[in-house]
Design a protein around this motif. Structure first.
Motif, PDB file in Angstrom:
ATOM      1  N   ARG A   1       0.831  -1.196   0.000  1.00 18.42           N
ATOM      2  CA  ARG A   1       0.000   0.000   0.000  1.00 18.42           C
ATOM      3  C   ARG A   1       0.875   1.260   0.000  1.00 18.42           C
ATOM      4  NH1 ARG A   1      -3.706   2.969  -1.976  1.00 18.42           N
ATOM      5  NH2 ARG A   1      -4.843   4.301  -0.502  1.00 18.42           N
ATOM      6  N   THR A   2       1.933   1.268   0.781  1.00 20.56           N
ATOM      7  CA  THR A   2       2.849   2.419   0.808  1.00 20.56           C
ATOM      8  C   THR A   2       3.497   2.625  -0.553  1.00 20.56           C
ATOM      9  OG1 THR A   2       3.310   2.229   3.174  1.00 20.56           O
ATOM     10  CG2 THR A   2       4.974   3.325   1.831  1.00 20.56           C
TER      11      THR A   2
ATOM     12  N   GLU B   1       2.334   1.682  -3.461  1.00 14.88           N
ATOM     13  CA  GLU B   1       1.324   2.154  -4.419  1.00 14.88           C
ATOM     14  C   GLU B   1       1.115   3.665  -4.288  1.00 14.88           C
ATOM     15  OE1 GLU B   1      -2.085  -0.133  -3.482  1.00 14.88           O
ATOM     16  OE2 GLU B   1      -1.354  -1.989  -4.439  1.00 14.88           O
ATOM     17  N   ARG B   2       1.044   4.136  -3.066  1.00 11.40           N
ATOM     18  CA  ARG B   2       0.837   5.574  -2.845  1.00 11.40           C
ATOM     19  C   ARG B   2       2.057   6.365  -3.290  1.00 11.40           C
ATOM     20  NH1 ARG B   2      -2.385   6.531   2.787  1.00 11.40           N
ATOM     21  NH2 ARG B   2      -3.575   7.977   1.501  1.00 11.40           N
TER      22      ARG B   2
ATOM     23  N   HIS C   1       1.991   6.575  -7.052  1.00 15.49           N
ATOM     24  CA  HIS C   1       0.997   7.558  -7.470  1.00 15.49           C
ATOM     25  C   HIS C   1       1.554   8.976  -7.317  1.00 15.49           C
ATOM     26  CE1 HIS C   1      -2.834   8.998  -8.629  1.00 15.49           C
ATOM     27  NE2 HIS C   1      -3.274   9.348  -7.425  1.00 15.49           N
ATOM     28  N   ALA C   2       2.329   9.216  -6.231  1.00 18.07           N
ATOM     29  CA  ALA C   2       2.898  10.541  -5.977  1.00 18.07           C
ATOM     30  C   ALA C   2       4.019  10.880  -6.944  1.00 18.07           C
ATOM     31  CB  ALA C   2       3.409  10.614  -4.541  1.00 18.07           C
TER      32      ALA C   2
ATOM     33  N   LEU D   1      -3.838  13.798  -3.462  1.00 22.93           N
ATOM     34  CA  LEU D   1      -2.674  13.049  -2.989  1.00 22.93           C
ATOM     35  C   LEU D   1      -2.408  13.314  -1.517  1.00 22.93           C
ATOM     36  CD1 LEU D   1      -0.194  13.622  -5.952  1.00 22.93           C
ATOM     37  CD2 LEU D   1      -1.545  11.582  -5.500  1.00 22.93           C
TER      38      LEU D   1
ATOM     39  N   PRO E   1       0.228   3.585   4.987  1.00 24.80           N
ATOM     40  CA  PRO E   1      -0.964   3.056   4.314  1.00 24.80           C
ATOM     41  C   PRO E   1      -2.256   3.718   4.757  1.00 24.80           C
ATOM     42  CG  PRO E   1       0.492   1.276   4.984  1.00 24.80           C
ATOM     43  CD  PRO E   1       1.040   2.527   5.599  1.00 24.80           C
TER      44      PRO E   1
END
Length: 532
Positions: free
Chosen positions: A81-82, A84-85, A88-89, A163, A190
């Motif tokens: 999850r981390t 993925e974020r 995205h950033a 974000l 997350p």
């Protein structure tokens, strides 16, 4: 609760143990990144923050290494999850956030033998470590506002794009050579939310102003912010009196949840930071100019376009001499002109006019008439003072404590100086245990207060007169309008300027010395004098 703390301590120890093999010189990420120096550990996410060397591109990078056991499904899920974020950033660009260059996960740049669950690679941020910065001394308020302002702009832009940045750990931030804070180690937790980013801005501001961290999960190297008995964060101004009330209030209102006065958005923070920073910088400039002027007067130097001329007394004498010379010249020219006029008019009897250059002052009394009064060299008088106005009520104002004889506060407005109110006796001087204690008064209608007369036998006591908007305000929401020391039986404190209001607080910031038995203060009577 003790069992949970033991488990948390064990987890933290395990994280440090698993990360123990991460040492300078080790290569991670499929043999591409050589570790150079560690800059912190965010134990909440088992994230180790390193500076490394990219062997392929020959440049330094910032690595956020997610340490964990690949066989632990929950740890693997959190890491995914981390990552993925963070990925995205990587599409987000702003000067307040280090650009994400790559995201490595198990099977894609990271092997299970490395003891890692993932790696976030970001550009390296030159500058200073934030923890080292605040370890020396708190940052000046104006500088702190400007530093957080740049970071708040990044948060505002990120939130507009949906974000979460995840900057709620001080070791993830660095101070650039340009004096701006930057998220140097991206990788939001997350469960991190937009609100967490906003609270982090308040916590970073609090850290810069006090050297303390006001959110859970901070690094051991930074002391935690103190709490009041009610569990609220102690305002920065209570720890560092030089902090402006607006900035102190902003930090607390941003950090704490609940209540109608909380700040929930980065845009609101930006507005307040800009106003406070501008005001503080103007104040510093005015103070600096005042000091320079005072130094010039003391030195006796006036700077001209040619060269400095020293000796103020000599300049004054020179100016006086020039003035006398000019006056004498005018008199001579006028006399000569009148003589010529008389000559051409054929007035042979004229022997020249009599000209009084300066008439001597007369000691005779002035005759009655419409003559203007002589000019006065006395400074203009202050506001006229009216008759005392009795408050409707008086109550103990003790926002961060209890006790202090609340039932006797009414004695201070009963018209009898012989009936007194005393604070509790303290073994430590204020503000060791709390920032102060005071008396809040309320009037039936707003008054234009000019002076407060305090009858008290309490030498050494220091007080502030504060205006308020309500009966029980937060200290940071009040404004200092006057101050003084109680060194006699009666002390009259004149406010900086007459202040209109219905609520005022007599706030004790230093207690009187009770002859070696501790510290306490007492007040016999309060009189409130409005402008006439």
């Amino acid at each position: 609760m003790d069992t949970r703390r033991s488990e948390q301590a064990g987890d933290a120890a395990g994280i440090r143990a698993r990360g123990g093999s991460l040492a300078p010189g080790r290569v991670v990420g499929d043999g591409r990144y050589r570790l150079l120096a560690q800059f912190g550990v965010d134990e909440r996410a088992a994230a180790h923050l390193w500076r490394a060397r990219d062997g392929q591109l020959k440049r330094d990078v910032a690595l956020t290494l997610l340490v964990g056991d690949p066989a632990d499904p929950e740890a693997a899920r959190q890491a995914r999850r981390t990552l993925e974020r963070a990925a995205h950033a990587s599409k987000f660009g702003h000067g307040g956030v280090a650009r994400v260059l790559d995201v490595l996960s198990l099977g894609s740049g990271v092997t299970s033998s490395e003891g890692l669950l993932g790696v976030v690679v970001a550009e390296w941020t030159k500058g200073s470590d934030l923890v080292d910065l605040v370890a020396q001394r708190p940052v000046a308020p104006a500088a702190a506002a400007r530093m957080v302002q740049a970071l708040a702009e990044a948060v505002d832009h990120a939130h507009q794009n949906g974000l979460v940045l995840g900057l709620d750990h001080p070791q993830r931030l660095r101070l650039t050579p340009g004096g701006a804070l930057k998220l140097a180690f991206p990788g939001p937790l997350p469960e991190a939310t937009l609100r967490d980013d906003v609270k982090a801005l308040g916590a970073v501001l609090y850290l810069l102003l006090t050297g303390r961290w006001a959110l859970p999960g901070g690094p051991p190297a930074i002391p935690a912010a103190p709490l009041t008995p009610q569990g609220h964060v102690v305002p920065p101004r209570s720890l560092v009196p030089a902090v402006p009330p607006e900035l102190s209030s902003l930090a607390v209102r941003t950090i704490e949840d609940g209540g109608s006065g909380g700040i929930r958005t980065s845009s609101a923070i930006l507005r307040v930071l800009g106003q406070v920073a501008d005001q503080e910088e103007r104040t510093q400039l005015i103070n600096a100019v005042g000091k320079d002027d005072a130094a010039a007067e003391t030195d006796g130097t006036i700077w001209t376009t040619k060269k400095p001329v020293k000796d103020v007394a000599r300049r004054r004498k020179l100016a006086f001499g020039v003035t006398v010379l000019v006056v004498a010249t005018v008199v001579i020219l006028a006399w000569g002109g009148l003589m010529l006029i008389n000559l051409f008019q054929g007035d042979g009897k004229a022997t020249g006019p009599t000209i009084n250059v300066a008439a001597p002052p007369s000691s005779a009394p002035a005759k009655p008439g419409n003559q203007a009064p002589p000019p006065s060299n006395q400074p203009p008088a202050g506001p006229k003072i009216g008759e005392p106005v009795a408050p409707k009520s008086a109550s103990l104002y003790n926002p961060q404590g209890s006790g202090d004889n609340a039932s006797r506060v009414k004695n201070t407005i009963d018209g009898d100086p012989g009936t007194i109110w005393k604070t509790d006796q303290y073994q430590q001087q204020l503000p060791a245990l709390k920032p102060g204690v005071g008396i809040a008064v309320q009037f039936d209608d707003p008054v234009n207060l000019a002076q407060v007369k305090i009858t008290a036998n309490s030498p050494g006591t220091k007080v502030e007169i504060r205006s308020a908007e309500s009966k029980n305000p937060q200290l940071d929401d009040t404004k200092v309008v006057g101050s003084g020391d109680l060194n006699g039986p009666d002390t009259t404190i004149t406010l900086q300027q007459p202040t209109q209001g219905q609520y005022f607080i007599v706030w004790i910031t230093q207690l009187g010395d009770n002859g070696g038995d501790g510290f306490l203060s007492q007040i016999g009577e309060l009189s409130f004098l409005p402008a006439g």
